[in-house]
Design an enzyme around this catalytic site. Sequence first.
Site, PDB file in Angstrom:
ATOM      1  CG  LEU A 156       0.703   0.430   5.119  1.00 49.21           C
ATOM      2  CD1 LEU A 156       1.045   2.104   5.082  1.00 49.21           C
ATOM      3  CD2 LEU A 156       0.098  -0.300   6.411  1.00 49.21           C
TER       4      LEU A 156
ATOM      5  CB  THR B  50      -0.003   3.990  -4.446  1.00 46.60           C
ATOM      6  OG1 THR B  50      -0.654   3.312  -3.870  1.00 46.60           O
ATOM      7  CG2 THR B  50       1.082   3.151  -4.749  1.00 46.60           C
TER       8      THR B  50
ATOM      9  CB  THR C 237     -14.108  -8.145  10.908  1.00 41.84           C
ATOM     10  OG1 THR C 237     -14.174  -6.790  11.373  1.00 41.84           O
ATOM     11  CG2 THR C 237     -14.042  -9.011  12.113  1.00 41.84           C
TER      12      THR C 237
ATOM     13  N   GLY D 271       0.636  -1.750  -0.137  1.00 42.39           N
ATOM     14  CA  GLY D 271      -0.202  -0.107   0.166  1.00 42.39           C
ATOM     15  C   GLY D 271       0.887   1.475  -0.166  1.00 42.39           C
TER      16      GLY D 271
ATOM     17  CG  HIS E 117      -5.504   7.481   9.975  1.00 39.50           C
ATOM     18  ND1 HIS E 117      -6.296   6.435  10.201  1.00 39.50           N
ATOM     19  CD2 HIS E 117      -4.225   7.019   8.505  1.00 39.50           C
ATOM     20  CE1 HIS E 117      -6.245   5.264   9.027  1.00 39.50           C
ATOM     21  NE2 HIS E 117      -4.860   5.598   8.166  1.00 39.50           N
TER      22      HIS E 117
ATOM     23  CD  GLU F  48     -23.628   6.172   7.702  1.00 40.93           C
ATOM     24  OE1 GLU F  48     -22.537   6.173   8.247  1.00 40.93           O
ATOM     25  OE2 GLU F  48     -23.491   7.631   7.244  1.00 40.93           O
TER      26      GLU F  48
ATOM     27  N   PRO G  58     -25.418   1.921   2.891  1.00 35.76           N
ATOM     28  CG  PRO G  58     -25.411   0.234   0.893  1.00 35.76           C
ATOM     29  CD  PRO G  58     -24.834   1.991   1.588  1.00 35.76           C
TER      30      PRO G  58
ATOM     31  CB  VAL H 213     -16.150  12.249   2.997  1.00 33.95           C
ATOM     32  CG1 VAL H 213     -15.935  12.234   4.750  1.00 33.95           C
ATOM     33  CG2 VAL H 213     -17.400  13.609   3.192  1.00 33.95           C
ATOM     34  CB  THR H 214     -12.019  14.246   5.084  1.00 36.50           C
ATOM     35  OG1 THR H 214     -10.517  13.574   4.481  1.00 36.50           O
ATOM     36  CG2 THR H 214     -12.288  14.597   6.360  1.00 36.50           C
TER      37      THR H 214
END
Length: 326
Positions: free
Chosen positions: A78, A10, A156, A8, A181, A284, A282, A191-192
Amino acid sequence: MPRALVTGITGQDGLYLAELLLAKGYEVFGLIRGQNNPKLDLVRSTVPEVKLLTGDLTDVSSLVRVLSIAQPDEVYNLGAISFVAYSWENAALTTDVTGKGVLNILEATRLYAGDDIERVRFYQASSSEMFGKVQHVPQSESTLLWPRSPYGVAKTYGHYMTINYRESYGMHASSGVLFNHESPRRGPEFVTRKVSQAVARIKLGLQDELVMGNLDAKRDWGFAGDYVEAMWLMLQQPVGDDFVISTGETHSIGELLDVAFAAGGIDDWAPYVRQDPQFMRPAEVDLLIGDSTKARETLGWKPTVTFEQLVTMMVESDLAEQSRTR
């Protein structure tokens, strides 16, 4: 010189972690999937000292080959399909990469380490999305996991498989249950960054509105640069363990909009924001807030960047980027 392999590489975490490890004198190897990876140039320009190796979390043989080349003392997994909304559209692929991929890299690491299993230390990037339908507020290492997305379910699986390898084989394997984060390096689908980028574009007259989903959902947001330090600290402990990494504060999407638009010099965001049901999940996850007492006491870790500083940092970065490219 210690050696580390980062899958991960990238993503935002991979880049920040690579910078941290390089600053500490590590020789760093990064796993890249596909020869024409669109983020290849980004990695080369950001952390040119990193040695890139081609491999795939869904292919154990490629991981065994990469480990034999990198010869790492530490493995940081990651790599994942990490966009939660995408996981409903591609549940099987998310399961293969984000879930079964953990098993593959754990098994490849076990085979590489051989009889001296503890000589290689392993980090698994677990997620607060595993808590899902939260059973306890705030969430700690002992909180029951109740994931509410294919991504959360896959994480999980990877989390418990890491524990299983630690308990079954004596592997120095740790899971960091990281809460949200963010950083200017966050992908625009999250979203951030979606918000910070839209604020910059609205401020510069390049965009008229921001279309959002649930504005009441609450998250525990921290700075990715702080969180990768916690990853490293976990692998410096005498034994592997699981740690919640969080700020211990929760903020709603509405609060995110407040701070982001204010950072862009816009007092009232209501005229620019429209809600659309297509951006509603679907199932939340309404409230995530972490209890990182264990990390603070055992690792000596704590966040250094506040929510307001983080969001302002992201908006200012996007204002600079959008000004250059318009």
